[in-house]
Design an enzyme around this catalytic site. Sequence first.
Site, mmCIF file in Angstrom:
data_model
loop_
_atom_site.group_PDB
_atom_site.id
_atom_site.type_symbol
_atom_site.label_atom_id
_atom_site.label_comp_id
_atom_site.label_asym_id
_atom_site.label_seq_id
_atom_site.Cartn_x
_atom_site.Cartn_y
_atom_site.Cartn_z
ATOM 1 N N HIS A 57 6.355 -2.916 -10.147
ATOM 2 C CA HIS A 57 5.379 -1.946 -10.654
ATOM 3 C C HIS A 57 5.820 -1.341 -11.984
ATOM 4 C CE1 HIS A 57 3.634 -2.288 -6.720
ATOM 5 N NE2 HIS A 57 4.705 -1.797 -6.119
ATOM 6 N N HIS A 219 -0.255 -3.962 -4.446
ATOM 7 C CA HIS A 219 0.462 -5.123 -3.909
ATOM 8 C C HIS A 219 -0.522 -6.235 -3.587
ATOM 9 C CE1 HIS A 219 2.495 -1.384 -2.687
ATOM 10 N NE2 HIS A 219 3.546 -1.986 -3.171
#
Lengths: 332, 332
Positions: A57, A219
């Site tokens: 991320h 995700h």
Amino acid sequence: MKKLINNPNFVVEDMIQGIAAAHPEYLRKSTKGNILMRSDAPVKGKVALVSGGGSGHEPAHAGYIGRGMLSAAVLGSVFTSPTPDQIYEAIKEVDGGKGVLLIIKNYTGDVMNFDMAKDMADMDGIKVDSVVVNDDVAVEDSTFTAGRRGIAGTVFVHKISGAKAEQGASLEEVKRVAEKTVANVRSMGMALTPCIVPAAGNPNFTLKDDEMEIGIGIHGEPGIHREKIKRADDIAEELLDKILKDMTFRNGEEAAVMVNGMSGTPLMELYIINKRVNEILTQKGINIHRTFVGEYMTSLEMAGCSITLLKLDRELKELLDEKSNTLGFKVV
Amino acid sequence: MKKLINNPNFVVEDMIQGIAAAHPEYLRKSTKGNILMRSDAPVKGKVALVSGGGSGHEPAHAGYIGRGMLSAAVLGSVFTSPTPDQIYEAIKEVDGGKGVLLIIKNYTGDVMNFDMAKDMADMDGIKVDSVVVNDDVAVEDSTFTAGRRGIAGTVFVHKISGAKAEQGASLEEVKRVAEKTVANVRSMGMALTPCIVPAAGNPNFTLKDDEMEIGIGIHGEPGIHREKIKRADDIAEELLDKILKDMTFRNGEEAAVMVNGMSGTPLMELYIINKRVNEILTQKGINIHRTFVGEYMTSLEMAGCSITLLKLDRELKELLDEKSNTLGFKVV
């Protein structure tokens, strides 16, 4: 899988070396594991802030280490929570005697592991508390989450509680503004393409050439629905509409806006999204105090974006405007 | 073509609206065309800096507008030089009476159009001079260029000449440090994937699933060769090797490093590249003064990266370290 990597099983270790080598002025690697922390940690007499989660991320969360934001980030494997003992080591590394606030994105694994680390530190007599960020209005429960997911709004929580900690506030006060931020921040995202976890080697889901997914998680967890790709204006409207259904703004109230890229989407497209976001908010009488457009909470190489709104009162606005100096978020 | 856009023919106009709406503290749109300029332009008694070129390289160049860097950016269509009259209007908008320096990436169209604009401004009695950046060591002449191409090293030219201008230096002095930067900066890039110009709708070239192209330009122009994708360490070595063959460093001399993403490549991978870059430079006894890892000179959604080295003497180092406050490049 087309990636600039060496070994799919060591992407996080290689990345940590690359980050630590690049930015000694901001941070250093702990000898206790996959932890990056302020180069001057522990800072005596200041509440320390620890965040982290699965990698993939970036710049979250290592990019938010530094003056006015995080004390440390704990880096799990790609899309995998760091272990409790890693988080526990990070807490010990940065505790400056005034307590540690854990900022957790709401995923079941993260919440469990950060809580266990908190318990371990409690037994050492370190004062630890935590906040859980759940800004994603897309779905109530999802693949890895009970309740709403934590996504890009987490960056505002880092910024605002980090500013409060830098002022010398107590753990209780820092937690209070962190929770106030959580209560006032909402986000929603979408994807044009999936991404590939390096160790897996295959896309985490598939989308047809003319399809997008609305409400997707960072995700690649399922969102609300799939549909044909629409115009950027329509996508901005759809995301904002859902966000604004979950917040109340009176005429003239202020907001900070974040148009976040998932990583594969160029800045040009994020600004095209922001054009419409700005128009809609202006029409609704919401005063935009600051706008952030860029990559803040990404999902490997996924193409897509999220929109975040933070409703500001005077206190949140002042803390957002305080100086911060980190790789990923500088307020000058 | 999966893009967050409205109409492929108006991506630049939509983007400009989105940028101007997001960042009134840095910049505003000119009424004279696709020009973004400092919100306080013209700044009296300061040399003004104007850059620009085809769009699709964001944050270049609009992201470098602000204190300590550019006065204005002129935005052409995607991968297409802005017209001479646009550039001429930008010069007039930002001239503060002390002259204007044009910073041009070396592409035939850009050089021609910026030169014509300079001639037009000369006739108005505005003092205008220019520098051409040609940092790309990959190829000597290419599809759109006589001589070497200008790529990510241009950002260092913006930074260093911008700092000098902010100090109140004369046009001659600002040009001198800009040329010194050009003489000391070298770059080279590679791509894993092509990109799609919105109005064309098709990839600008093709690469097989296991192929990469070394030495590619930021418009997808052919590079040196194609080969099977290698490990990130090997790619970093190959790019650096070619760069270092074109520069001389004595032991202990200093450099600034930029690992630039072409846009589709996540920050994780850029840091993995930087790991090896840092190791190699350290082994060679080159002192790394600052490292910049991120997206500085992109190519729509292309995946890939470039590496830039800037050799620093005392003057360049001091100017690089001066404060700058722009969207894409903040030195605090």
